[in-house]
Design an enzyme around this catalytic site. Structure first.
Site, short mmCIF file in Angstrom:
data_model
loop_
_atom_site.label_atom_id
_atom_site.label_comp_id
_atom_site.label_asym_id
_atom_site.label_seq_id
_atom_site.Cartn_x
_atom_site.Cartn_y
_atom_site.Cartn_z
CG ASP A 201 -10.92 0.50 -3.57
OD1 ASP A 201 -11.98 1.13 -3.61
OD2 ASP A 201 -10.85 -0.73 -3.76
CB SER A 202 -4.83 3.17 -3.61
OG SER A 202 -4.73 3.19 -5.01
CB CYS B 70 1.01 -9.13 -0.93
SG CYS B 70 1.42 -7.57 -1.76
N GLY C 234 -5.77 1.77 0.49
CA GLY C 234 -7.19 1.72 0.14
C GLY C 234 -7.88 0.46 0.60
CB CYS D 118 -1.94 -9.26 -8.35
SG CYS D 118 -0.50 -9.50 -7.27
#
EC number: 2.8.1.13
Length: 362
Positions: free
Chosen positions: A12-13, A101, A125, A200
């Protein structure tokens, strides 16, 4: 426009950075090293900020033809996200670390560094869209065209100022496969990389074990709604409102139906359990409101309390005045599992109106 592209090492990013460069912006890629362990490796879709991710981001930047740097934000991440996560659970609340985050790292620490270095915007993203239909043309935040991947919920805490300095090139994509196909066509090398999921920084997916290792043991009682003791636990931090599994009870409810966590009280070290219907709430109370536009009592909205939950229609009953008071929303239908610490996001159609943090009781 001078743009700082946050590159996680995922598809995505990478596509977002490529699109920003193709649009004619002066783009610089940056990978945020958030993990204290640089030797950490991925386990399928779990883990973040690994050596593989940094290498994938570097190769994608080289393919796009943009400068690439690694910034160590691990201290910020640990203090502002991980420690906050632990503190919230210790207080019997259910935080969303992705919200923190985005608020404190990607659109606070990163954006501030970008501003100091002369960048006009940060590109990510995320799946969301930015408009200009806020008050007096102010930036507005909208759901992504790809509703299953929509991330406006975790981005709503940004507020209009940070939104006005962000780019979300993937907001118009209607499905993830189209993003992967574009990554393949651009030879970015990450087109088949699995999406990350779960928390994460809990790479093995064992959130309860992570909390126990960091918060230790603090035994208490598991009781029913009448106060009858049903069992014991090693710490209230191992439970969250709405939880069904892992209660550790030796006998079922008298009617044989499953029990759910109704409340978590660290002060008394009690976990209250009961029937599913006792989880339902029609009134939501929240503080720490971040608004995109003024909201008055009587406003019809839809309310969402989970990142991928459904939005429920409701009416705003009260709003804070000069920072005092609470945001109160009456829902047209009850929702289950409303936990203190969760993020509440209000929408008007696909447009974000406000983000806030839910209180313990309505």
């Amino acid at each position: 426009m001078k743009v700082l592209a946050a590159m996680s090492g995922g598809v995505d990013s990478a596509v977002a950075a490529a699109r920003a460069a193709e649009a004619g912006h002066d783009v610089v890629g940056v990978h945020m090293a958030l993990s204290k362990s640089r030797a950490q490796t991925r386990s399928g879709s779990r883990g973040c900020c690994t050596v593989e991710d940094a290498s994938d981001a570097r190769r994608a930047a080289e393919r796009i033809g943009i400068p690439y740097y690694v910034w160590d934000l691990s201290d910020d991440f640990h203090h502002l996200v991980v420690e906050d996560f632990l503190s919230e659970y210790a207080q019997g609340r259910t935080p969303n670390p992705c919200v923190r985050c985005n608020e404190r790292i990607k659109f606070a620490s990163l954006l501030e560094r970008a501003r100091i270095l002369g960048f006009d915007a940060v590109c990510t993203g995320h799946y969301a869209r930015i408009g200009t239909d806020g008050p007096d043309g102010a930036p507005s935040l909208h759901r992504s065209r790809n509703l299953p991947k929509d991330q406006s919920y975790v981005l709503a805490v940004m507020g209009p100022d940070a939104t006005g300095r962000a780019l979300f090139p993937l907001g118009e994509f209607e499905d993830k496969q189209a993003v992967r196909e574009e990554a393949r066509a651009r030879s970015l090398g990450v087109s088949t990389k699995p999406d990350s999921y779960d928390i994460c920084f809990v790479a093995d997916g064992d959130t309860r074990g992570f909390l126990s290792r960091h918060l230790g043991s603090d035994p208490g009682q598991i009781v029913d709604a009448d106060g009858t003791v049903l069992g014991e636990h090693d710490g209230t931090h191992g439970f969250t409102v709405g939880q069904r599994k892992g209660l550790g009870l030796s006998r079922p409810a008298p009617d044989g139906r499953p029990r759910y966590v109704l409340d978590v009280d660290p002060a008394s070290r009690q976990v209250v359990v009961g029937a599913a219907e006792l989880l339902s709430r029609r009134e939501l109370v929240a503080r720490d409101v971040v608004g995109f536009e003024p909201i008055a009592p009587g406003r019809e909205v839809t309310a969402q309390i989970r990142a991928h939950g459904e939005a429920t229609p409701g009416i705003v009953e009260a709003v804070p005045t000069d920072g005092e008071g609470v945001l109160r929303v009456r829902l047209v239908a009850p929702v289950r599992g409303v936990a203190p610490g969760q993020t509440l996001v209000l929408y008007d159609g696909d447009r974000v109106l406000a983000s806030a943090t839910l209180e313990r009781h309505a």
